[in-house]
Design a protein around this motif. Structure first.
Motif, PDB file in Angstrom:
ATOM      1  N   PRO A 288       0.935  -1.081  -0.045  1.00 18.51           N
ATOM      2  CA  PRO A 288      -0.122  -0.121   0.027  1.00 18.51           C
ATOM      3  C   PRO A 288       0.766   1.469  -0.176  1.00 18.51           C
ATOM      4  O   PRO A 288       2.240   1.723   0.346  1.00 18.51           O
ATOM      5  CB  PRO A 288      -1.305   0.038   1.383  1.00 18.51           C
ATOM      6  CG  PRO A 288      -0.202  -0.973   2.211  1.00 18.51           C
ATOM      7  CD  PRO A 288       0.222  -1.849   1.276  1.00 18.51           C
ATOM      8  N   MET A 289       0.305   2.170  -0.514  1.00 18.56           N
ATOM      9  CA  MET A 289       1.212   3.665  -0.445  1.00 18.56           C
ATOM     10  C   MET A 289       0.917   4.430   0.819  1.00 18.56           C
ATOM     11  O   MET A 289       1.548   5.235   1.071  1.00 18.56           O
ATOM     12  CB  MET A 289       0.596   4.569  -1.648  1.00 18.56           C
ATOM     13  CG  MET A 289       0.690   4.085  -3.134  1.00 18.56           C
ATOM     14  SD  MET A 289       0.706   5.067  -4.402  1.00 18.56           S
ATOM     15  CE  MET A 289       2.825   6.177  -4.196  1.00 18.56           C
ATOM     16  N   THR A 290      -0.200   4.249   1.610  1.00 18.06           N
ATOM     17  CA  THR A 290      -0.199   4.620   2.851  1.00 18.06           C
ATOM     18  C   THR A 290       0.178   4.083   3.960  1.00 18.06           C
ATOM     19  O   THR A 290       1.011   3.471   4.614  1.00 18.06           O
ATOM     20  CB  THR A 290      -2.196   4.511   3.058  1.00 18.06           C
ATOM     21  OG1 THR A 290      -3.124   3.693   2.236  1.00 18.06           O
ATOM     22  CG2 THR A 290      -2.327   5.954   1.975  1.00 18.06           C
TER      23      THR A 290
ATOM     24  N   GLN B 285      -5.046  -0.783   3.588  1.00 20.09           N
ATOM     25  CA  GLN B 285      -5.361  -1.231   2.716  1.00 20.09           C
ATOM     26  C   GLN B 285      -6.692  -2.459   2.718  1.00 20.09           C
ATOM     27  O   GLN B 285      -7.209  -3.284   2.200  1.00 20.09           O
ATOM     28  CB  GLN B 285      -4.244  -2.524   2.626  1.00 20.09           C
ATOM     29  CG  GLN B 285      -3.902  -3.126   1.511  1.00 20.09           C
ATOM     30  CD  GLN B 285      -2.337  -3.875   0.976  1.00 20.09           C
ATOM     31  OE1 GLN B 285      -2.055  -4.367   2.054  1.00 20.09           O
ATOM     32  NE2 GLN B 285      -2.054  -3.398  -0.039  1.00 20.09           N
TER      33      GLN B 285
ATOM     34  N   LEU C 139      -3.698  -0.340  -3.251  1.00 27.64           N
ATOM     35  CA  LEU C 139      -2.570   1.474  -2.778  1.00 27.64           C
ATOM     36  C   LEU C 139      -3.256   1.469  -1.713  1.00 27.64           C
ATOM     37  O   LEU C 139      -2.876   2.346  -0.833  1.00 27.64           O
ATOM     38  CB  LEU C 139      -2.702   2.445  -3.676  1.00 27.64           C
ATOM     39  CG  LEU C 139      -2.657   1.560  -4.885  1.00 27.64           C
ATOM     40  CD1 LEU C 139      -2.982   3.275  -6.129  1.00 27.64           C
ATOM     41  CD2 LEU C 139      -1.415   0.943  -4.945  1.00 27.64           C
ATOM     42  N   GLY C 140      -4.114   0.651  -0.480  1.00 30.51           N
ATOM     43  CA  GLY C 140      -4.429   2.242   0.382  1.00 30.51           C
ATOM     44  C   GLY C 140      -6.206   2.721   0.378  1.00 30.51           C
ATOM     45  O   GLY C 140      -5.674   3.901  -0.553  1.00 30.51           O
TER      46      GLY C 140
ATOM     47  N   ALA D 215      -4.914   6.770  -0.333  1.00 28.75           N
ATOM     48  CA  ALA D 215      -4.056   6.688  -1.471  1.00 28.75           C
ATOM     49  C   ALA D 215      -3.730   7.914  -1.923  1.00 28.75           C
ATOM     50  O   ALA D 215      -5.419   8.042  -2.857  1.00 28.75           O
ATOM     51  CB  ALA D 215      -3.267   5.929  -1.616  1.00 28.75           C
TER      52      ALA D 215
ATOM     53  N   LYS E 230      -4.726   6.330  -7.419  1.00 27.19           N
ATOM     54  CA  LYS E 230      -5.933   5.476  -7.312  1.00 27.19           C
ATOM     55  C   LYS E 230      -6.366   5.392  -8.826  1.00 27.19           C
ATOM     56  O   LYS E 230      -6.596   4.407  -9.959  1.00 27.19           O
ATOM     57  CB  LYS E 230      -7.152   5.696  -6.531  1.00 27.19           C
ATOM     58  CG  LYS E 230      -6.205   5.016  -5.143  1.00 27.19           C
ATOM     59  CD  LYS E 230      -7.076   6.416  -3.852  1.00 27.19           C
ATOM     60  CE  LYS E 230      -8.145   5.191  -4.289  1.00 27.19           C
ATOM     61  NZ  LYS E 230      -8.798   5.104  -2.516  1.00 27.19           N
TER      62      LYS E 230
ATOM     63  N   TYR F 275      -3.954   2.925 -11.606  1.00 23.82           N
ATOM     64  CA  TYR F 275      -3.688   2.269 -10.664  1.00 23.82           C
ATOM     65  C   TYR F 275      -4.180   0.529 -11.864  1.00 23.82           C
ATOM     66  O   TYR F 275      -3.272   0.039 -12.242  1.00 23.82           O
ATOM     67  CB  TYR F 275      -4.089   1.917  -9.484  1.00 23.82           C
ATOM     68  CG  TYR F 275      -3.514   0.262  -8.745  1.00 23.82           C
ATOM     69  CD1 TYR F 275      -1.719   0.289  -8.503  1.00 23.82           C
ATOM     70  CD2 TYR F 275      -4.238  -1.004  -8.832  1.00 23.82           C
ATOM     71  CE1 TYR F 275      -2.161  -0.961  -8.077  1.00 23.82           C
ATOM     72  CE2 TYR F 275      -4.346  -1.606  -8.332  1.00 23.82           C
ATOM     73  CZ  TYR F 275      -3.037  -1.826  -8.071  1.00 23.82           C
ATOM     74  OH  TYR F 275      -2.870  -3.108  -7.978  1.00 23.82           O
TER      75      TYR F 275
END
Length: 188
Positions: free
Chosen positions: A111-113, A118, A131-132, A135, A140, A143
């Motif tokens: 995840p980006m976060t 997630q 990605l969370g 994010a 997003k 993606y």
């Protein structure tokens, strides 16, 4: 029409961070005032949908089908009354979490976060946001435009989550939603 039920994300509102516009709010209010029932159905939870459609400003009864139709609330400007919530059992949640952990490991989905952002337990739905949930919207949006990644994730999850117990659907821009069998937006 007696009722109009709309999807939320990328239909009524642009994304889960942006509430409906003033113009959309006025359209919804006029629709209800004309005698047509109004509802929104989304993979998001009830409180988030309520915030996004600005429920406290609608001033008339409207319907929220949250968690891909697994939860149903009738809302007025002050309160939300639960009609039903088809919660997943503890055993089913454990099975879903295990399958998601295998998915994350198999495809190295970071995840980006953060990890808790997630995977979301929404009582009647578990949502995996690659990605969370929080994010950046532009990342997003980029993606999985053609949904091919999430189709692959769905196939993987189906091997671990029996069809007679679970519905698996693609939601939003990065999500896969898991509910009880045959519970989806069509059910809602």
């Amino acid at each position: 029409k007696q009722y109009i039920i709309c999807d939320g994300d990328q239909t009524l509102y642009e994304n889960v961070k942006t509430p409906i516009s003033d113009g959309m709010l006025e359209t919804i209010q006029a629709l209800i005032k004309s005698g047509t029932g109004f509802g929104v159905i989304s993979g998001t939870d009830m409180s988030e949908i309520s915030r996004l459609i600005r429920s406290t400003e609608i001033n008339q009864e409207h319907h929220i089908l949250a968690n891909s139709g697994a939860s149903y609330f009738v809302h007025d400007s002050k309160t939300a009354r639960k009609i039903y919530e088809l919660e997943l059992s503890f055993t089913d949640k454990k099975l879903i979490y295990n399958a998601l952990e295998m998915l994350i490991s198999r495809y190295n989905i970071i995840p980006m976060t953060n990890k808790p952002d997630q995977i979301h337990d929404r009582k009647s739905q578990i949502t995996f946001s690659a990605l969370g949930r929080n994010a950046p919207v532009e990342l997003k949006d980029a993606y999985d435009k053609d949904k091919s990644k999430r189709e692959k994730y769905k196939k993987f999850l189906r091997k671990h989550l029996p069809e007679d117990r679970f519905s698996i659907s693609i939601g939003g821009t990065t999500s896969v939603d898991i509910t009880n069998s045959e519970v989806d937006k069509g059910y809602g």
